[in-house]
Design an enzyme around this catalytic site. Structure first.
Site, PDB file in Angstrom:
ATOM      1  N   MET A   1       0.968  -1.214   0.082  1.00  0.00           N
ATOM      2  CA  MET A   1      -0.043   0.040  -0.214  1.00  0.00           C
ATOM      3  C   MET A   1       0.953   1.029   0.009  1.00  0.00           C
ATOM      4  O   MET A   1       0.292   2.449  -0.089  1.00  0.00           O
ATOM      5  CB  MET A   1      -0.942  -0.052   1.153  1.00  0.00           C
ATOM      6  CG  MET A   1      -0.059   0.086   2.580  1.00  0.00           C
ATOM      7  SD  MET A   1      -1.464   0.014   3.738  1.00  0.00           S
ATOM      8  CE  MET A   1      -0.230   0.085   5.260  1.00  0.00           C
ATOM      9  N   GLY A   2       2.093   1.252  -0.095  1.00  0.00           N
ATOM     10  CA  GLY A   2       3.005   2.301   0.083  1.00  0.00           C
ATOM     11  C   GLY A   2       4.489   2.110   0.207  1.00  0.00           C
ATOM     12  O   GLY A   2       4.824   0.860   0.008  1.00  0.00           O
ATOM     13  N   VAL A   4       8.235   2.516   2.357  1.00  0.00           N
ATOM     14  CA  VAL A   4       8.981   2.907   3.752  1.00  0.00           C
ATOM     15  C   VAL A   4      10.126   3.214   3.472  1.00  0.00           C
ATOM     16  O   VAL A   4      11.051   2.937   2.603  1.00  0.00           O
ATOM     17  CB  VAL A   4       8.589   1.715   4.722  1.00  0.00           C
ATOM     18  CG1 VAL A   4       9.396   2.351   6.061  1.00  0.00           C
ATOM     19  CG2 VAL A   4       7.417   1.187   5.038  1.00  0.00           C
ATOM     20  N   LYS A  18       6.520   5.971   6.551  1.00  0.00           N
ATOM     21  CA  LYS A  18       5.528   5.090   5.741  1.00  0.00           C
ATOM     22  C   LYS A  18       4.808   6.266   4.708  1.00  0.00           C
ATOM     23  O   LYS A  18       4.010   6.909   5.365  1.00  0.00           O
ATOM     24  CB  LYS A  18       4.643   4.236   6.533  1.00  0.00           C
ATOM     25  CG  LYS A  18       3.803   3.357   5.291  1.00  0.00           C
ATOM     26  CD  LYS A  18       2.687   2.594   6.140  1.00  0.00           C
ATOM     27  CE  LYS A  18       3.438   1.459   6.887  1.00  0.00           C
ATOM     28  NZ  LYS A  18       2.283   0.655   7.544  1.00  0.00           N
ATOM     29  N   ASP A 112      -3.080  -9.193  12.191  1.00  0.00           N
ATOM     30  CA  ASP A 112      -2.111  -9.373  11.442  1.00  0.00           C
ATOM     31  C   ASP A 112      -0.635  -9.637  11.921  1.00  0.00           C
ATOM     32  O   ASP A 112       0.176  -9.428  11.423  1.00  0.00           O
ATOM     33  CB  ASP A 112      -2.025  -8.238  10.427  1.00  0.00           C
ATOM     34  CG  ASP A 112      -1.269  -8.887   8.935  1.00  0.00           C
ATOM     35  OD1 ASP A 112      -1.594 -10.201   8.586  1.00  0.00           O
ATOM     36  OD2 ASP A 112      -0.781  -8.115   8.208  1.00  0.00           O
TER      37      ASP A 112
END
Length: 489
Positions: A1-2, A4, A18, A112
């Site tokens: 999703m991105g 870091v 992030k 998670d």
């Protein structure tokens, strides 16, 4: 999703930044989920995670600045150096259990916990990435019934779509400690449906686990969340103290058990630069097949929420493409025409059992015309081609055929035994079992058995799937929307 990034401020303090991919930052549901990630991370004591320093939650550029934790992930260490042993393994188990204690004390469930989310710093393990953590009692944001996580480390009740409680993190702790000690999770499989099935129904593989931890891990991996210890009990068991009086078992391994429920996995894989997320949509697997049809023991299911490996030509009537398949609006549409009379689609289930019960809900669409047929296939090998076809026509005539190379043998026919109404769903069930006389084949529609026969020649095992067909000499069109496909034993 991105992505870091490693950063540094004026004083030389190193930080992790992030930054969310711009395309995702414009999604309102994701922005809210990201906000929760940041808020969740700030509630947890910093000794067990990476403390949040700064956030940007409202601008076009979304990011979180957190403490930089030097050290590899547990996943990296085990894969490069091998499983942990002795005191190192016990220190990891204690450290992660301590982190979960702090997380739960903040009113959160991580949801998670997995090896790539545990950093091994010089000061002990740090649990990171609260991207899918949920405040206790709140609803998720990924859509009705959807869950985000990694199936090898997800608790059975979460895969079934039930609420996430601290007990699901205890289950993940047991999976994580097993991986750290053996180099593999306690539940495995070659495909995602196989992994989900193992988590729900199989006993964990703990033979290679350090005996000092095996009992606690086995208890943590109980299928029933009520049978698992609380994290505080894990800590007491690990450090040798007396268990807290929580009403839960503390160090007694659970009896082998099988969850009485099944799931229907919808599989969605979304990859980003920083992570890979696997979404599993869960529901009860066993369909309502009617009183006369067998149910079987489900081993595979697809409700066609997304394309998950089904083959076929793209079906796009709006652009003049009239052959093939389409997954849209939660159904799998197949069409046959005189130009392409037979359309078969094997399920993406690599190793079906030798004996299967196959079921699907089929709706012949209103634009169907002429004498078309719809139904199921078993023992399919499309490379030969070789398969059994179990079909019912629009007028209710049932057929069973054997295809073997260039040979087509009609094994049985039952005339006008059912009614297929255009636009009305019908539940089709086929049985394909090996007997002493050959292969037994049968077809039901809405619980009524239409036809049954035994093929003495018997085809070898192969795939199960779906089929539509029309006569080559007619102007018939057979268009069918399939839903809730299952394979059972």
């Amino acid at each position: 999703m991105g992505t870091v990034y490693l950063g540094e401020d004026e004083s030389g303090q190193r930080v992790a930044i992030k930054v969310i991919n711009p395309a995702m930052a414009h999604d309102q549901a994701f922005r809210e989920r990201f906000r929760r990630e940041a808020e969740a991370a700030t509630k947890v004591r910093r000794f067990c995670t990476a403390g949040v320093i700064e956030t940007a939650l409202d601008d076009d550029l979304l990011y979180i600045v957190s403490e930089y934790v030097p050290g590899p992930t547990l996943d990296q260490v085990v894969r490069s150096e091998g499983p942990l042993r002795g005191s190192s393994l016990e220190a990891l188990a204690v450290g992660v259990a301590t982190a979960l204690t702090a997380i739960h004390a903040a009113g959160l469930v991580h949801r998670d916990l997995k090896p790539s989310n545990v950093l091994l710093s010089s000061m002990g393990p740090r649990v990171i990435d609260f991207g899918i953590a949920r405040a206790l009692g709140t609803h998720g944001l990924t859509g009705t019934g959807e869950l985000v996580g990694t199936p090898q480390y997800m608790a059975p009740e979460v895969l079934r779509g039930e609420s996430a409680t601290p007990a699901c993190d205890v289950f993940s702790w047991g999976c994580l400690v097993t991986f750290a000690a053996t180099g593999r999770p306690p539940f495995s499989g070659n495909t995602l449906p196989e992994v989900v099935y193992q988590v729900l129904n199989a006993d964990p593989k703990l033979d290679d686990l350090d005996p000092a931890l095996r009992t606690l891990v086995a208890t943590a991996l109980a299928k029933d969340p009520a049978a698992r210890p609380a994290v505080s009990d894990l800590l007491h068991g690990l450090v040798g103290g007396e268990a807290a009086d929580t009403g839960r078992p503390t160090a007694t391994p659970p009896h082998p058990q099988t969850s009485p429920r099944r799931v229907r996995p919808r599989l969605l894989i979304a990859a980003g630069a920083a992570s890979v997320a696997i979404a599993v949509v869960a529901a009860v697997l066993v369909p309502r097949l009617g009183s006369g049809a067998p149910e079987g023991r489900p081993v595979f299911d697809d409700d066609f929420s997304i394309r998950t490996g089904w083959d076929g030509y793209q079906f796009d009537p709006a652009n003049g493409v009239t052959r093939g398949t389409e997954i849209a609006r939660g159904v799998y549409t197949m069409q046959s025409t005189a130009q392409y009379p037979e359309n078969v689609s094997p399920a993406p289930f690599p190793s079906p059992p030798d004996d299967v019960v196959i079921a699907v809900t089929a709706t012949a669409k209103p634009n169907t015309r002429g004498q078309g047929e719809l139904g199921l296939i078993c023992r399919d090998d499309s490379n030969v081609p070789r398969r059994y076809l179990l079909l019912v026509s629009v007028d209710g005539t049932a057929w069973i055929s054997r295809i073997d190379g260039g040979s087509v043998v009609r094994l049985g026919r039952a005339e006008r035994t059912a009614t297929i109404t255009l636009g009305t769903p019908a539940r089709l069930v086929a049985e394909c079992r090996k007997t002493g006389q050959g292969v037994r084949l049968a077809l039901w529609v809405d619980g009524e058995r239409l036809i049954e026969t035994v093929d003495a020649q018997g085809l070898p095992n192969g795939a199960a799937g779906l089929a539509t067909r029309v006569s080559e000499s007619s102007d018939s069109v057979m268009e069918v929307a399939f839903d809730d496909f299952t394979v059972g034993t």
